[in-house]
Every structure is written in C-alpha cells, then in structure tokens.
Design a protein around this motif. Structure first.
Motif, PDB file in Angstrom:
ATOM      1  N   PHE A  76      33.987  39.770  36.866  1.00 29.30           N
ATOM      2  CA  PHE A  76      34.324  40.830  36.735  1.00 29.30           C
ATOM      3  C   PHE A  76      33.022  42.149  36.928  1.00 29.30           C
ATOM      4  N   ASP A  77      31.937  42.059  36.391  1.00 31.86           N
ATOM      5  CA  ASP A  77      31.142  42.658  36.830  1.00 31.86           C
ATOM      6  C   ASP A  77      29.726  42.532  36.682  1.00 31.86           C
ATOM      7  N   ASP A 242      42.483  47.554  34.840  1.00 36.92           N
ATOM      8  CA  ASP A 242      40.857  47.776  34.201  1.00 36.92           C
ATOM      9  C   ASP A 242      40.646  47.569  35.166  1.00 36.92           C
ATOM     10  N   GLY A 243      40.044  46.979  35.826  1.00 33.90           N
ATOM     11  CA  GLY A 243      39.286  46.537  37.465  1.00 33.90           C
ATOM     12  C   GLY A 243      38.940  47.920  38.240  1.00 33.90           C
ATOM     13  N   LYS A 246      37.147  50.318  36.335  1.00 31.86           N
ATOM     14  CA  LYS A 246      35.282  49.970  36.540  1.00 31.86           C
ATOM     15  C   LYS A 246      35.039  49.726  37.682  1.00 31.86           C
ATOM     16  N   ASP A 247      36.149  50.446  38.924  1.00 35.84           N
ATOM     17  CA  ASP A 247      34.843  50.437  40.490  1.00 35.84           C
ATOM     18  C   ASP A 247      34.918  51.415  40.615  1.00 35.84           C
ATOM     19  N   GLY A 249      34.752  54.168  38.513  1.00 33.86           N
ATOM     20  CA  GLY A 249      33.289  54.731  38.202  1.00 33.86           C
ATOM     21  C   GLY A 249      31.638  54.353  38.786  1.00 33.86           C
ATOM     22  N   LEU A 250      32.480  52.710  39.663  1.00 39.93           N
ATOM     23  CA  LEU A 250      31.118  52.809  40.376  1.00 39.93           C
ATOM     24  C   LEU A 250      31.000  53.197  42.032  1.00 39.93           C
ATOM     25  N   ARG A 269      39.887  58.275  38.385  1.00 37.62           N
ATOM     26  CA  ARG A 269      39.004  58.054  38.201  1.00 37.62           C
ATOM     27  C   ARG A 269      39.841  58.328  36.130  1.00 37.62           C
TER      28      ARG A 269
END
Length: 292
Positions: A76-77, A242-243, A246-247, A249-250, A269
């Motif tokens: 996942f991260d 949810d992925g 996360k991405d 945010g990256l 986001r």
C-alpha cells in the motif's frame, strides 16, 4: 498479449511476490503463466490462498524471499513496504534484486533505496500504470528505473506483467513519472464527477454529459468507463479510493518539493478525503461521485 498467448519460459528467475491485493494477485498469475517459479506472501493470508494453483503460498516473508532471485513488492505505501522488507533482512539471496512496484512517492522511494543499500540488494524502482483489469491481463505499463546493469535481470518479470516497459532513467525516475501520470488520472476522474454533478443539479439527466462528449475530441475511454460506473453505482474497486487519496497526497508533496504551485490537485484530494470520510474508501475512486 494475453496470458494464454504467452509461451512459457524455462530457466527463468525465482520470484518472491510480496503483496497479493488488487494488483498483486493479477500480476502473480501472469508471472506464473510466463513460466517463472513463484512464491507469494500477503499480510492477510486469505488473500494469497487463491493463488495456490499457480504459486507456492508461504506464511512468512522470510520463507518467500529465501533464495529468490527477484523480490517484488506491491504493497500500500512506503511504511508497509519498509516493514515488510525489514522482515526479509538476513534471508535475502546475496545477488537478489528488489523490484519495488508500489506507489510510494518521492521521499518514500528515497527511503526504500536507502533501505536497499542497507540490505545490500540491487534496487529497481518500477511503478505501473493500470488498475485491476490490466494487471489481470498482463497489460500494465511499467515505468521502470534502475542502473542498466540490473535491467536484463528483471526483464522476464516486467515482460510477464506488462504490455510495455518504459525505462526512464536511474532509480527514482519511475516514481516521479508515476506521480505525474496519476495526477492526470485523478484530474479526469474528478472532472467527470463534477461535470456529471453539475449536469444533474442543473436539472438534466447526467447521462447527457457523457452522450455530449461521446466520440469527439473531448472524449476518452476512461471518461465513459468511469462516468458510466458513477451513474450505475458500480464501484467494485479497480483503484480503491483510499489508495487514490494516499497518492493524491504524494503528488501534492512532490509538487511542493519541486516549488510547483498545483492548482487542481489540492481540490481533488479534498474531494477524495470527503468521500473516504463518508465511508467509501474501499470502493473504486469513482465513488468520489457519491459525495457530489
């Protein structure tokens, strides 16, 4: 090339695949179909068990990586990847190559590259473009980056999981390109959601938006695919929300680090976060539409 069309290979590397979720499961089947010896591990064992017909399913990371020529991480991260590879410490083959294919961002990639040095394994940064169906079909696009000396060693695995491998430079370049590509994916998904919502709130059938752009310069297969899923309430996760959060945010972190003022992604986001907070995180990212 489909899985059934591939000619099985012999004398190929032994692969340990760590992470058999939405993407990893399909990748595993294509690696096995290419004739490569495969061991698989997942933190939740039940998600690896369905692969027992094509791979050796093991219960520990140590068992998976013991003697493996290539260790592939699809988790996942950055935290989950680092924690998993720490469990491999002391069990990796002396000449093993770590093929890191999770989306972990710039800082995460740097952190994992340092861990690879500490573990004394060659490091290949190779995230992929594509979701569940391309992973199942062996049709991912691999954004690979690594020293030229190890590229041939991972080629059998990359050929098995993807329709195309794009070598983009030294390790870390692949993750940079992946963030740029995901920025576009999220822009399309959120743009479609907003146009559908606007059409609806202006008193029209939202399907009229999809019909208006269909087949023209403004259309794309992804527009119709995700737009149709939004309107049909079809949210089986190809790329879970949810992925995507996360991405996103990256991507924003990477933009800030580069001194770039990203105008669109912060809003995307925020909308993804709103949908996750509403309990839709395990659904496809098209579920952002539910909170419009």
């Amino acid at each position: 090339m489909t899985t059934d069309e591939r000619t099985p290979m012999t004398d190929q590397p032994t692969v340990a695949l760590l992470g058999t979720g939405t993407m990893g499961a399909g990748m595993a089947r294509n690696i096995a179909a290419a004739g490569l010896s495969l061991r698989v591990w997942n933190r939740t064992p039940a998600r690896a068990e369905p692969l027992a017909d094509v791979a050796e399913v093991v219960s520990t990371v140590a068992e998976a990586v013991q003697g493996a020529d290539i260790v592939l991480t699809m988790l996942f991260d950055a935290d989950s990847v680092a924690e998993t590879m720490e469990e491999a410490r002391g069990h990796l083959a002396a000449d093993a190559v770590w093929l890191q294919q999770s989306t972990v961002g710039l800082a995460g990639t740097d952190r994992l590259a340092e861990l690879a040095d500490d573990l004394e394994v060659a490091f290949v940064d190779a995230p992929v473009l594509g979701t569940k169906k391309p992973a199942e079909d062996g049709a991912l696009v691999v954004l690979a980056s690594a020293p030229e000396s190890v590229r041939d060693r991972v080629a059998p695995v990359l050929d098995a999981i993807g329709s195309r491998t794009l070598w983009v430079g030294e390790a870390g370049a692949g993750s940079r390109l992946k963030l740029a590509a995901n920025a576009w994916v999220f822009t399309v998904v959120e743009g479609v959601a907003e146009s559908l919502a606007l059409t609806r709130e202006l008193g029209l059938d939202p399907r009229l938006f999809l019909e208006a752009v269909r087949g023209g310069a403004l259309d794309a297969p992804y527009v119709q695919l995700k737009g149709g899923a939004m309107l049909d309430g079809s949210f089986d996760p190809a790329f879970a929300l949810d992925g995507a959060l996360k991405d996103a945010g990256l991507i924003i972190e990477a933009g800030k680090a580069a001194g770039l003022d990203l105008g669109v992604l912060p809003g995307i986001r925020a909308h993804f976060a709103r949908a996750v907070d509403a309990g839709h995180g395990d659904l496809d990212m098209a579920a952002t539409y539910l909170e419009h």
